[in-house]
Design an enzyme around this catalytic site. Structure first.
Site, PDB file in Angstrom:
ATOM      1  CD  GLN A  59       1.010  -8.683  -2.863  1.00  0.00           C
ATOM      2  OE1 GLN A  59       1.742  -9.311  -3.606  1.00  0.00           O
ATOM      3  NE2 GLN A  59      -0.210  -8.362  -3.209  1.00  0.00           N
ATOM      4  CE  LYS A  97       2.572  -2.204  -4.294  1.00  0.00           C
ATOM      5  NZ  LYS A  97       2.404  -2.005  -2.854  1.00  0.00           N
ATOM      6  CG  ASP A 115      -1.877  -1.178   1.226  1.00  0.00           C
ATOM      7  OD1 ASP A 115      -2.255  -1.636   0.129  1.00  0.00           O
ATOM      8  OD2 ASP A 115      -2.187  -1.676   2.314  1.00  0.00           O
ATOM      9  N   GLY A 166      -4.148  -3.995  -4.443  1.00  0.00           N
ATOM     10  CA  GLY A 166      -5.150  -2.974  -4.760  1.00  0.00           C
ATOM     11  C   GLY A 166      -4.400  -1.720  -5.139  1.00  0.00           C
ATOM     12  CG  HIS A 167      -1.448  -1.835  -7.378  1.00  0.00           C
ATOM     13  ND1 HIS A 167      -0.446  -2.421  -8.110  1.00  0.00           N
ATOM     14  CD2 HIS A 167      -1.286  -2.288  -6.107  1.00  0.00           C
ATOM     15  CE1 HIS A 167       0.272  -3.204  -7.307  1.00  0.00           C
ATOM     16  NE2 HIS A 167      -0.225  -3.150  -6.111  1.00  0.00           N
TER      17      HIS A 167
HETATM   18  P1  IMO Z   1      -0.690  -3.985  -2.567  1.00  0.00           P
HETATM   19  O1  IMO Z   1      -0.090  -4.487  -3.832  1.00  0.00           O
HETATM   20  C1  IMO Z   1      -1.062  -4.520   1.730  1.00  0.00           C
HETATM   21  C2  IMO Z   1      -1.199  -8.605   3.253  1.00  0.00           C
HETATM   22  C3  IMO Z   1      -2.487  -9.064   3.894  1.00  0.00           C
HETATM   23  C4  IMO Z   1      -1.954 -10.052   4.909  1.00  0.00           C
HETATM   24  C5  IMO Z   1      -0.785 -10.705   4.163  1.00  0.00           C
HETATM   25  C6  IMO Z   1      -1.129 -12.016   3.496  1.00  0.00           C
HETATM   26  O2  IMO Z   1      -1.970  -3.271  -2.724  1.00  0.00           O
HETATM   27  O3  IMO Z   1       0.315  -3.205  -1.774  1.00  0.00           O
HETATM   28  P2  IMO Z   1      -2.473 -12.635   1.284  1.00  0.00           P
HETATM   29  O4  IMO Z   1      -3.912 -12.385   0.928  1.00  0.00           O
HETATM   30  O5  IMO Z   1      -1.504 -12.010   0.338  1.00  0.00           O
HETATM   31  O6  IMO Z   1      -2.181 -14.065   1.537  1.00  0.00           O
HETATM   32  O7  IMO Z   1      -2.304 -11.899   2.710  1.00  0.00           O
HETATM   33  O8  IMO Z   1      -0.382  -9.771   3.180  1.00  0.00           O
HETATM   34  N1  IMO Z   1      -1.318  -8.070   1.871  1.00  0.00           N
HETATM   35  C7  IMO Z   1      -1.245  -6.770   1.572  1.00  0.00           C
HETATM   36  N2  IMO Z   1      -1.127  -5.693   2.359  1.00  0.00           N
HETATM   37  N3  IMO Z   1      -1.079  -4.359   0.401  1.00  0.00           N
HETATM   38  C8  IMO Z   1      -1.174  -5.426  -0.409  1.00  0.00           C
HETATM   39  O9  IMO Z   1      -1.054  -5.329  -1.743  1.00  0.00           O
HETATM   40  C9  IMO Z   1      -1.311  -6.707   0.157  1.00  0.00           C
HETATM   41  N4  IMO Z   1      -1.450  -7.955  -0.329  1.00  0.00           N
HETATM   42  C10 IMO Z   1      -1.435  -8.774   0.734  1.00  0.00           C
HETATM   43  O10 IMO Z   1      -3.177  -8.002   4.494  1.00  0.00           O
HETATM   44  O11 IMO Z   1      -1.408  -9.368   6.004  1.00  0.00           O
HETATM   45 MG    MG Z   2      -3.200  -2.423  -1.314  1.00  0.00          MG
END
Ligand code: IMO
Ligand code: MG
Length: 418
Positions: A218, A16, A13, A40-41
């Site tokens: 992530q 990106k 988050d 979630g971008h």
């Molecule tokens: P973006 O790309 C923030 C976190 C989840 C959880 C852990 C594992 O938008 O930055 P998962 O569903 O991947 O098995 O969950 O990773 N998580 C994220 N946190 N931004 C994300 O994506 C995330 N994708 C997974 O909240 O702690």
């Molecule tokens: Mg996100």
């Protein structure tokens, strides 16, 4: 033209997509190489918000090709929905979306397992996005997963699906199995025109010296090996994942930009040394709209953690930092940066690898005087209030990486180069 990696370097988050969009107006290709719809971008253009989950954020530029690489896991139903909703928002896909036939497929079984695991494992609860990401990667590692190219082979697909249920000890009736195959077929009809071996596109782009952007999902602290295990996602999220996830060796990436928020956030469970609660956390959450764009969950808030930042800067060999959401700190009187972890009578300058140790560290802080001004209109570092400049320079000193980009608002144009 350079190839650029744009990577989240905290717990996800970090904005990106905003940086991909900022650097991507002249990109020839934008590539996702790991993760899936857990991402979630968000990009905001003239007040209009576009949210990308599996589709690369370069899709807004009509001359840019977008690749979903082999290392991504795709939920076909969600991807079809995403394409439709972006099209409804005016995004023209043309024939610019390419999906690698090696990409993994997220099935209803994986979402079931993801949710079930979270429910039955009290201690092991991760707070996942519930998108089935972990079980899908696990099945691919076990060589039992389904890949997108399998959807073209009806009988083969059905057998593999059956085997997968057997492997997990989950019962499925023939009628349900048939229904799942039908749904996959329906989605395949939409996706097949995008599905191919994407490797030649990338290698051709390199041969022609085109501009390629690799869009991380992530963040490094969610990396399944180097993050705060087990509170991580199930893919590798660092620069090296570009090679395995797209077939374009990370050795060939010219520039690596790491994105950090001006403070820290985390969604889901797991250690977060600089976490804060109370009025300041609420203020930052509100100002920064810190609610997940995938799950809507309120994000946990903390101070900038330079111990973690220096760690991920090294892991990714960062060339530059994009510091985002600096505007959110306007009005915070006393801003802190964590510069070390106190643990067992020592001051650590790198995070311990075991979660039980990381949970017990106490952050040592440096305090910075804040600034009052609204900085969303600033387009040059010299025009920032003095205290904001000092804060930015502290980030550079503590990470030993120059800040190259600063973002001061949600909108596309509220970003500048240093
Ligand atoms: P973006 O790309 C923030 C976190 C989840 C959880 C852990 C594992 O938008 O930055 P998962 O569903 O991947 O098995 O969950 O990773 N998580 C994220 N946190 N931004 C994300 O994506 C995330 N994708 C997974 O909240 O702690
Ligand atoms: Mg996100």
């Amino acid at each position: 033209m350079p190839s650029i990696a744009i990577l989240g370097c905290m717990w996800g988050d970090e904005a990106k997509a905003k940086i991909v969009d900022y650097l991507g107006s002249d990109a020839d290709v934008v590539v996702r190489f790991q993760g899936g719809s857990n991402a979630g971008h968000t990009i905001v253009v003239d007040g209009k918000k576009y949210v990308f989950h599996t589709v690369p954020s370069g899709m807004l530029y009509e001359d840019t090709k977008c690749i979903i690489g082999a290392g991504v896991v795709i939920d076909p139903t969600r991807l079809v929905e995403e394409i439709r909703s972006l099209e409804a928002a005016g995004v023209d896909f043309g024939d610019r979306l390419y999906i690698d036939e090696r990409a993994g497929v997220v099935l209803p079984l994986h979402q079931y397992l993801d949710k079930r695991n979270e429910e039955i494992l009290n201690k092991g609860k991760i707070g996942t996005t519930g998108r089935g990401i972990g079980p899908t990667y696990a099945d691919l590692t076990a060589r039992l997963g389904i890949r997108l190219g399998d959807l073209a082979h009806k009988r083969y697909l059905k057998q593999r699906l059956k085997d997968l249920y057997l492997y997990h000890g989950v019962e499925i009736t023939t009628a349900d199995l048939n229904e799942q195959c039908d749904l996959l077929k329906e989605n395949w009809e939409v996706l097949k025109k995008h599905c191919s071996n994407t490797l030649p596109i990338l290698h051709e782009a390199k041969a022609q010296d085109l501009k390629i952007i690799f869009e991380g999902a992530q963040g490094s602290l969610l990396d399944r090996t180097w993050g705060s295990f087990p509170y991580v996602t199930s893919s590798n999220t660092m620069v090296d994942a570009i090679g395995t996830g797209s077939g374009f060796s990370a050795r060939n990436v010219d520039e690596v930009i790491g994105i950090f928020k001006s403070y820290a956030t985390r969604v889901g469970e797991g250690p977060f040394p600089t976490e804060i609660h109370g009025a300041l956390a609420d203020q930052i959450r509100k100002q920064g709209n810190e609610f997940g764009s995938t799950t809507g969950r309120p994000r946990r808030i903390g101070y900038f953690d330079a111990v973690m930042a220096a760690y991920t800067a090294k892991l990714n060999t960062l060339d530059g930092i994009a510091l985002t959401l600096l505007d959110v700190l306007s009005g915070v009187e006393d801003i802190k940066i964590c510069v070390g972890y106190e643990y067992k009578g020592k001051l650590l300058n790198t995070p311990p690898s075991h979660v039980l140790d990381l949970e017990k560290v106490k952050p040592a802080y440096l305090s910075f005087e804040g600034w009052e001004e609204d900085i969303t209109g600033v387009r040059h570092k010299d025009d920032l209030p003095k205290n904001a400049r000092l804060y930015l320079e502290a980030v550079e000193d503590l990470t030993e990486v120059p800040v190259r980009i600063v973002s001061v608002g949600k909108e596309r144009h509220e970003t500048f180069m240093c």
